[in-house]
Design a protein around this motif. Structure first.
Motif, short mmCIF file in Angstrom:
data_model
loop_
_atom_site.label_atom_id
_atom_site.label_comp_id
_atom_site.label_asym_id
_atom_site.label_seq_id
_atom_site.Cartn_x
_atom_site.Cartn_y
_atom_site.Cartn_z
N GLU A 136 0.81 -1.22 0.00
CA GLU A 136 0.00 0.00 0.00
C GLU A 136 0.84 1.27 0.00
O GLU A 136 0.42 2.30 -0.53
CB GLU A 136 -0.93 0.01 1.21
N ILE A 137 2.03 1.20 0.58
CA ILE A 137 2.82 2.43 0.75
C ILE A 137 4.00 2.53 -0.22
O ILE A 137 4.72 3.54 -0.21
CB ILE A 137 3.31 2.58 2.20
N ARG A 138 4.22 1.52 -1.07
CA ARG A 138 5.40 1.54 -1.94
C ARG A 138 5.49 2.80 -2.80
O ARG A 138 6.57 3.38 -2.97
CB ARG A 138 5.41 0.30 -2.86
N ALA A 139 4.38 3.26 -3.31
CA ALA A 139 4.40 4.44 -4.18
C ALA A 139 4.78 5.70 -3.42
O ALA A 139 5.25 6.68 -4.02
CB ALA A 139 3.02 4.62 -4.83
N ASP A 140 4.60 5.68 -2.10
CA ASP A 140 4.92 6.85 -1.28
C ASP A 140 6.34 6.83 -0.75
O ASP A 140 6.76 7.74 -0.03
CB ASP A 140 3.95 6.94 -0.10
N VAL A 141 7.10 5.77 -1.07
CA VAL A 141 8.47 5.64 -0.55
C VAL A 141 9.40 5.41 -1.74
O VAL A 141 9.81 4.27 -2.03
CB VAL A 141 8.56 4.48 0.47
N PRO A 142 9.76 6.46 -2.45
CA PRO A 142 10.51 6.30 -3.71
C PRO A 142 11.89 5.69 -3.56
O PRO A 142 12.39 5.07 -4.50
CB PRO A 142 10.60 7.74 -4.23
N ASP A 143 12.53 5.84 -2.38
CA ASP A 143 13.88 5.29 -2.21
C ASP A 143 13.88 3.78 -1.96
O ASP A 143 14.93 3.14 -2.05
CB ASP A 143 14.58 5.99 -1.03
N LEU A 144 12.72 3.22 -1.63
CA LEU A 144 12.66 1.80 -1.28
C LEU A 144 12.77 0.93 -2.54
O LEU A 144 11.88 0.92 -3.39
CB LEU A 144 11.35 1.50 -0.54
N LYS A 145 13.87 0.23 -2.65
CA LYS A 145 14.15 -0.57 -3.85
C LYS A 145 13.76 -2.05 -3.70
O LYS A 145 13.48 -2.71 -4.70
CB LYS A 145 15.64 -0.49 -4.20
N GLU A 146 13.80 -2.58 -2.47
CA GLU A 146 13.48 -3.99 -2.32
C GLU A 146 12.92 -4.29 -0.94
O GLU A 146 13.21 -3.61 0.05
CB GLU A 146 14.70 -4.86 -2.56
N THR A 147 12.09 -5.32 -0.91
CA THR A 147 11.56 -5.87 0.33
C THR A 147 12.01 -7.32 0.43
O THR A 147 11.87 -8.10 -0.52
CB THR A 147 10.03 -5.81 0.36
N ILE A 148 12.59 -7.67 1.57
CA ILE A 148 13.05 -9.04 1.81
C ILE A 148 12.18 -9.61 2.92
O ILE A 148 12.38 -9.29 4.10
CB ILE A 148 14.54 -9.06 2.22
N PHE A 149 11.18 -10.41 2.54
CA PHE A 149 10.31 -10.99 3.55
C PHE A 149 10.98 -12.22 4.17
O PHE A 149 11.62 -13.02 3.49
CB PHE A 149 8.96 -11.40 2.93
N ILE A 150 10.81 -12.32 5.48
CA ILE A 150 11.32 -13.50 6.19
C ILE A 150 10.46 -14.69 5.79
O ILE A 150 9.23 -14.62 5.75
CB ILE A 150 11.27 -13.26 7.72
N ASP A 151 11.12 -15.79 5.45
CA ASP A 151 10.42 -16.93 4.85
C ASP A 151 9.37 -17.54 5.77
O ASP A 151 9.59 -17.70 6.98
CB ASP A 151 11.42 -18.01 4.47
N ASP A 152 8.22 -17.86 5.17
CA ASP A 152 7.18 -18.65 5.80
C ASP A 152 6.92 -19.86 4.90
O ASP A 152 7.04 -19.75 3.68
CB ASP A 152 5.88 -17.85 5.94
N PRO A 153 6.54 -21.00 5.49
CA PRO A 153 6.24 -22.17 4.66
C PRO A 153 5.15 -21.84 3.63
O PRO A 153 4.15 -21.20 3.93
CB PRO A 153 5.73 -23.21 5.68
N GLY A 154 5.39 -22.26 2.41
CA GLY A 154 4.40 -22.05 1.36
C GLY A 154 4.44 -20.68 0.72
O GLY A 154 3.64 -20.38 -0.17
N GLN A 155 5.38 -19.84 1.15
CA GLN A 155 5.50 -18.48 0.61
C GLN A 155 6.79 -18.36 -0.19
O GLN A 155 7.72 -19.15 -0.01
CB GLN A 155 5.49 -17.45 1.74
N PRO A 156 6.89 -17.35 -1.07
CA PRO A 156 8.14 -17.14 -1.80
C PRO A 156 9.32 -17.00 -0.84
O PRO A 156 9.20 -16.37 0.21
CB PRO A 156 7.87 -15.83 -2.56
N ALA A 157 10.46 -17.57 -1.20
CA ALA A 157 11.60 -17.66 -0.28
C ALA A 157 12.54 -16.46 -0.45
O ALA A 157 13.65 -16.59 -0.97
CB ALA A 157 12.34 -18.96 -0.51
N ASP A 158 12.11 -15.29 0.01
CA ASP A 158 12.93 -14.08 -0.10
C ASP A 158 14.22 -14.20 0.73
O ASP A 158 15.31 -13.87 0.26
CB ASP A 158 12.16 -12.85 0.40
N TRP A 159 14.07 -14.63 1.97
CA TRP A 159 15.23 -14.71 2.86
C TRP A 159 16.23 -15.76 2.34
O TRP A 159 17.43 -15.51 2.31
CB TRP A 159 14.77 -15.05 4.27
N ALA A 160 15.71 -16.90 1.92
CA ALA A 160 16.58 -17.95 1.38
C ALA A 160 17.32 -17.45 0.14
O ALA A 160 18.50 -17.80 -0.07
CB ALA A 160 15.76 -19.20 1.05
#
Length: 550
Positions: A136-160
């Motif tokens: 919801e807030i990505r458009a309001d934070v222009p410097d934010l280039k990436e989000t690294i979500f901590i892994d949960d089972p069944g979710q995309p493995a960002d942390w891995a």
């Protein structure tokens, strides 16, 4: 005599970066347990802990993070939080602590104001959907280039994937980066609300927080043999400094019972892990003493601990010494801007000072009681503003020179806004606050911030927010509103619904009163002290004798 003192200086300050200090601990105690986190099945030695930290550091290097870049961390007490804390310290990347209770607008402000390049986040916490809020807030934070979500089972493995990216980076690159760092570099930003409502990013250096952690331990007679239970949130200065860094600087064992405070889990961890100390805010200790498992929990391993974060009733302190089996429990007092501890009681202090004051000046720190208006140092036993000076004072508020100058005097004194009294032995008693900040269960709530939001309600003409005593949380938030002409009185449920998802839960008023006028001074200022006294009488609350702690 003047109410000014300085802490002991017989033990020198640590003149290292966090990374250098941590690696020295690893070299000294490689096979000693470093961190125990039952909720993630973590039981790591310092050698293993360091290896995992370096995996994260290599991943951040692979992603191109440079010295001075900012990365946010938005998660409860998970191992990934600590790994990012130490990995960024080794790389000179500035970690920005994000309160897990933040809502979308608060998150956006912190990320935007600090210029975060990335954020490491849990996918959710309690009822908060972090994935949704970040989108919801990505458009309001222009410097934010990436989000690294901590892994949960069944979710995309960002942390891995972060760890996998780091496999191509040799550990020698970490060492090379560490050589470019200086102990006075900024390494951490923590947001604390300001009286104007706009949060301020207290910016802290390696030297600030490493030494504050170390001397907190010195005051507790800490050693590598201690096992410290830390149920307080990592995002708070007390958790990450007086918990995580404290243990690492001594080679002690950090025990983290759960992602968020759970009294039963904390008691279980104290018993099973044979903890020698614990750090909590008063409400946590109170909750544990009220838990059905309290009496049957073996607490005989405890000897020490620290209590801070909100007012602590004297009777609670006495029970910690006796019922909680913590004969050396100490009070710590300070604020985020001072890394955080400025004063601390000691295990050998007289019992009346240990339970009825916030102690004396921390090592290598100066403290004084000053007239708020003139800045002149008060006499002993005279009330004035508690001020502190020394290595522990922050570098400043991030990108906010004006409010930095308003807070730190030209000769280096940090103005805390707290009213205190110092006796001839140097013990300080905090008696109130110059400004009307509310401390609810260790969380700072600034009335102007809540007032500013409630003013946006279409039916409210005026609003004043005050703090009232509360047995569980120390203080609770109360809103006193005046309705616009012709509008019906606001109900509590309607007010709560209006605040939902817009304010962090601890900022939402617990009490609501609709009034027609406020008590005023002759100059037209609202008398909040009188409002509070009247509210206490109307609500039938007790003004418990308490002291404010860090």
């Amino acid at each position: 005599m003047r109410a000014q003192s300085r802490g002991r200086t017989d033990i020198p300050l640590l003149e290292q970066t966090l990374g250098d200090n941590f690696e020295a601990t690893v070299a000294k105690f490689p096979d000693r347990e470093a961190v125990v986190m039952p909720h993630q099945n973590i039981r790591w030695t310092y050698r293993r802990f360091n290896d995992e930290i370096d995996r994260v550091a290599r991943g951040l290097l692979a992603r191109g993070y440079q010295k001075g870049d900012r990365i946010g961390v938005w998660a409860p007490n998970l191992i990934e939080w600590i790994l990012v804390q130490f990995a960024t310290a080794k790389l000179g990347v500035i970690q920005v602590n994000i309160n897990p209770a933040y809502r979308s607008n608060e998150l956006a402000y912190a990320l935007r104001q600090s210029g975060c390049r990335g954020i490491v986040a849990a996918r959710q916490f309690k009822t908060s959907n972090y994935v949704k809020m970040i989108s919801e807030i990505r458009a309001d934070v222009p410097d934010l280039k990436e989000t690294i979500f901590i892994d949960d089972p069944g979710q995309p493995a960002d942390w891995a994937q972060l760890l996998a990216d780091g496999e191509r980076i040799p550990r020698s690159e970490i060492a090379a980066r560490m050589k470019t760092l200086d102990r006075n570099d900024a390494i951490n930003i923590q947001y604390t609300s300001g009286t104007t409502g706009a949060p301020k990013g207290a910016t802290l250096s390696h030297r600030n927080i490493l030494n504050n952690a170390y001397f907190d331990g010195v005051c507790q007679n800490f050693s590598e043999n201690d096992r410290f239970c830390v149920p307080v949130p990592f995002y708070h200065c007390a958790g990450m400094v007086c918990g995580n860094l404290l243990c690492a600087s001594f080679g002690a064992t950090l025990v983290v019972p759960a992602p968020a405070f759970d009294p039963g889990a904390t008691l279980k961890a104290i018993e099973q892990e044979r903890c020698t100390g614990a750090m909590c805010v008063p409400t946590m200790f109170i909750a544990m003493m009220a838990h059905p498992d309290f009496e049957k929990t073996d607490k005989s391993s405890l000897r020490t601990g620290t209590i801070g974060g909100s007012p602590c009733p004297v009777e609670v302190m006495k029970r910690l010494v006796t019922d909680f089996h913590m004969p050396e429990v100490e009070i710590i007092y300070g604020m985020t801007e001072t890394s955080p501890v400025s004063a601390q009681t000691g295990p050998d202090d007289p019992i009346e000072k240990r339970v009825g004051s916030v102690g004396r000046a921390h090592p290598h720190v100066e403290i004084r009681i000053a007239h708020p208006d003139t800045g002149q140092t008060c006499d002993y036993d005279e009330t004035g503003e508690f001020q502190t000076r020394g290595y522990s004072v922050m570098l400043g508020y991030w990108n906010d020179e004006k409010r930095t100058k308003d807070t730190i005097t030209s000769d280096g004194w940090m103005r805390t806004g707290d009213l205190g009294v110092m006796d001839e032995q140097g013990f300080v008693n905090i008696v109130g606050r110059i400004k009307d900040m509310i401390i609810r269960g260790g969380e700072n709530v600034y009335p102007v911030e809540v007032e500013g939001f409630l003013y946006t309600h279409p039916d409210i003409r005026d609003v004043q927010v005050i703090g009232v005593p509360d047995e569980k949380f120390g203080e609770e938030v109360m809103a006193c509103v005046i309705m616009k002409d012709g509008r019906p009185p606001l109900t509590y449920d309607a007010m709560k619904a209006f605040c939902k998802d817009q304010l962090a839960h601890y900022k939402i008023p617990r009490y609501l009163e609709v009034v027609t006028e406020y008590p005023m001074t002759v100059t037209g200022k609202v008398r909040k002290v009188e409002m509070r006294e009247q509210a206490v009488k109307r609500l039938g609350l007790e003004q418990a004798a308490a002291i404010k702690t860090a």
